[in-house]
Write a protein that holds these residues in place. Sequence first.
Motif, PDB file in Angstrom:
ATOM      1  N   ARG A  27      35.562 -27.779 -18.296  1.00  0.00           N
ATOM      2  CA  ARG A  27      34.344 -28.243 -18.972  1.00  0.00           C
ATOM      3  C   ARG A  27      33.085 -27.758 -18.251  1.00  0.00           C
ATOM      4  N   GLY A  28      33.230 -27.401 -16.987  1.00  0.00           N
ATOM      5  CA  GLY A  28      32.081 -26.932 -16.230  1.00  0.00           C
ATOM      6  C   GLY A  28      31.723 -25.477 -16.466  1.00  0.00           C
ATOM      7  N   VAL A  29      32.560 -24.750 -17.203  1.00  0.00           N
ATOM      8  CA  VAL A  29      32.255 -23.354 -17.509  1.00  0.00           C
ATOM      9  C   VAL A  29      31.032 -23.311 -18.425  1.00  0.00           C
ATOM     10  N   PRO A  30      29.998 -22.532 -18.097  1.00  0.00           N
ATOM     11  CA  PRO A  30      28.790 -22.478 -18.916  1.00  0.00           C
ATOM     12  C   PRO A  30      29.088 -22.125 -20.370  1.00  0.00           C
ATOM     13  N   ALA A  31      28.415 -22.820 -21.275  1.00  0.00           N
ATOM     14  CA  ALA A  31      28.635 -22.578 -22.702  1.00  0.00           C
ATOM     15  C   ALA A  31      28.295 -21.138 -23.080  1.00  0.00           C
ATOM     16  N   GLY A  32      27.344 -20.550 -22.346  1.00  0.00           N
ATOM     17  CA  GLY A  32      26.961 -19.164 -22.648  1.00  0.00           C
ATOM     18  C   GLY A  32      28.118 -18.193 -22.483  1.00  0.00           C
ATOM     19  N   GLU A  33      29.017 -18.480 -21.510  1.00  0.00           N
ATOM     20  CA  GLU A  33      30.163 -17.605 -21.307  1.00  0.00           C
ATOM     21  C   GLU A  33      31.098 -17.641 -22.518  1.00  0.00           C
ATOM     22  N   ILE A  34      31.292 -18.829 -23.054  1.00  0.00           N
ATOM     23  CA  ILE A  34      32.153 -18.983 -24.226  1.00  0.00           C
ATOM     24  C   ILE A  34      31.508 -18.358 -25.454  1.00  0.00           C
ATOM     25  N   GLU A  35      30.211 -18.543 -25.592  1.00  0.00           N
ATOM     26  CA  GLU A  35      29.501 -17.943 -26.724  1.00  0.00           C
ATOM     27  C   GLU A  35      29.546 -16.424 -26.658  1.00  0.00           C
ATOM     28  N   ALA A  36      29.443 -15.879 -25.451  1.00  0.00           N
ATOM     29  CA  ALA A  36      29.522 -14.430 -25.299  1.00  0.00           C
ATOM     30  C   ALA A  36      30.899 -13.918 -25.703  1.00  0.00           C
ATOM     31  N   ALA A  37      31.948 -14.683 -25.325  1.00  0.00           N
ATOM     32  CA  ALA A  37      33.304 -14.288 -25.714  1.00  0.00           C
ATOM     33  C   ALA A  37      33.468 -14.315 -27.225  1.00  0.00           C
ATOM     34  N   ASP A  38      32.894 -15.333 -27.861  1.00  0.00           N
ATOM     35  CA  ASP A  38      32.954 -15.408 -29.321  1.00  0.00           C
ATOM     36  C   ASP A  38      32.214 -14.242 -29.953  1.00  0.00           C
ATOM     37  N   ALA A  55      40.385 -17.584 -29.772  1.00  0.00           N
ATOM     38  CA  ALA A  55      40.301 -18.778 -28.930  1.00  0.00           C
ATOM     39  C   ALA A  55      41.280 -18.715 -27.762  1.00  0.00           C
ATOM     40  N   PHE A  56      42.490 -18.216 -28.014  1.00  0.00           N
ATOM     41  CA  PHE A  56      43.496 -18.121 -26.955  1.00  0.00           C
ATOM     42  C   PHE A  56      43.030 -17.202 -25.837  1.00  0.00           C
ATOM     43  N   HIS A  57      42.502 -16.033 -26.220  1.00  0.00           N
ATOM     44  CA  HIS A  57      42.055 -15.076 -25.208  1.00  0.00           C
ATOM     45  C   HIS A  57      40.806 -15.565 -24.484  1.00  0.00           C
ATOM     46  N   THR A  58      39.938 -16.279 -25.200  1.00  0.00           N
ATOM     47  CA  THR A  58      38.761 -16.847 -24.549  1.00  0.00           C
ATOM     48  C   THR A  58      39.173 -17.854 -23.478  1.00  0.00           C
ATOM     49  N   VAL A  94      38.526 -16.145 -19.960  1.00  0.00           N
ATOM     50  CA  VAL A  94      37.166 -16.550 -19.608  1.00  0.00           C
ATOM     51  C   VAL A  94      37.137 -17.967 -19.025  1.00  0.00           C
ATOM     52  N   VAL A  95      37.633 -18.935 -19.791  1.00  0.00           N
ATOM     53  CA  VAL A  95      37.478 -20.336 -19.412  1.00  0.00           C
ATOM     54  C   VAL A  95      38.372 -20.706 -18.221  1.00  0.00           C
ATOM     55  N   VAL A  96      39.670 -20.376 -18.305  1.00  0.00           N
ATOM     56  CA  VAL A  96      40.602 -20.786 -17.252  1.00  0.00           C
ATOM     57  C   VAL A  96      40.257 -20.181 -15.887  1.00  0.00           C
ATOM     58  N   PRO A  97      40.016 -18.862 -15.781  1.00  0.00           N
ATOM     59  CA  PRO A  97      39.692 -18.312 -14.451  1.00  0.00           C
ATOM     60  C   PRO A  97      38.459 -18.956 -13.820  1.00  0.00           C
ATOM     61  N   GLN A  98      37.396 -19.148 -14.613  1.00  0.00           N
ATOM     62  CA  GLN A  98      36.185 -19.744 -14.069  1.00  0.00           C
ATOM     63  C   GLN A  98      36.367 -21.236 -13.813  1.00  0.00           C
ATOM     64  N   GLY A  99      37.109 -21.905 -14.707  1.00  0.00           N
ATOM     65  CA  GLY A  99      37.347 -23.330 -14.528  1.00  0.00           C
ATOM     66  C   GLY A  99      38.160 -23.632 -13.281  1.00  0.00           C
ATOM     67  N   LEU A 100      39.152 -22.800 -13.012  1.00  0.00           N
ATOM     68  CA  LEU A 100      39.965 -22.995 -11.804  1.00  0.00           C
ATOM     69  C   LEU A 100      39.140 -22.755 -10.552  1.00  0.00           C
TER      70      LEU A 100
END
Length: 207
Positions: free
Chosen positions: A101-112, A118-121, A125-131
């Motif tokens: 949840r701490g991954v910046p929303a901008g990173e997810i928006e950029a992936a979109d 969604a799976f690849h995002t 993107v989300v899992v590596p930064q979240g970990l």
Amino acid sequence: MTYQQELVNGLGVSISLALLTFALGLPGGLLLAVASFNRAKAVRILAVVFVEVGRGTPALVMLQLVYYGLPVTLTAFLSAAIALSLTTAAYTSEIIRGGLRGVPAGEIEAADALGLRAFHTMRDVVVPQGLRIALPPLLGFCIIMFQATTLAFTIAVPELMAQAKSIASSNFHYFNLFLIAGLLYALITIPASIFTDRVADKLARHT
């Protein structure tokens, strides 16, 4: 075999139990954390139920349930590893979920915007930064679970505390042996705590 060797062997069992617990529990925590973001409501509910039951059940009770309650015969060591892994998975899932949840929303928006599914995002993107965000508290929890391996003596796992108690029951030097056991645990946990603090500081500076 000397008492010192018995204690060292017990410490080896404690370390082995902790490592197996982490090997099973941390991936389980990641799967539960990712499942909590799944679009399928049934998957999210199952993940939440598992986490709440795992967090609500004391580790000592979980040990007894796995060792005495499963319809298959398992060794005390394997039973302890499974029980502590379930507890680890439940607690670390919340830590990892907070990191995701701490991954910046901008990173997810950029992936979109790049057209990622969604799976690849989530995977790239989300899992590596979240970990990365969750790493310091995960390391801290691992230290706590290493200390929790002392509970395994209740199902006859020959870990450090069980060895110390066994020796003390024969020579009645309870204080001395428990003190030595505590110092042996400290030899592991204090350097691990220092390492965790340094990792947290390094990640904070990088951020």
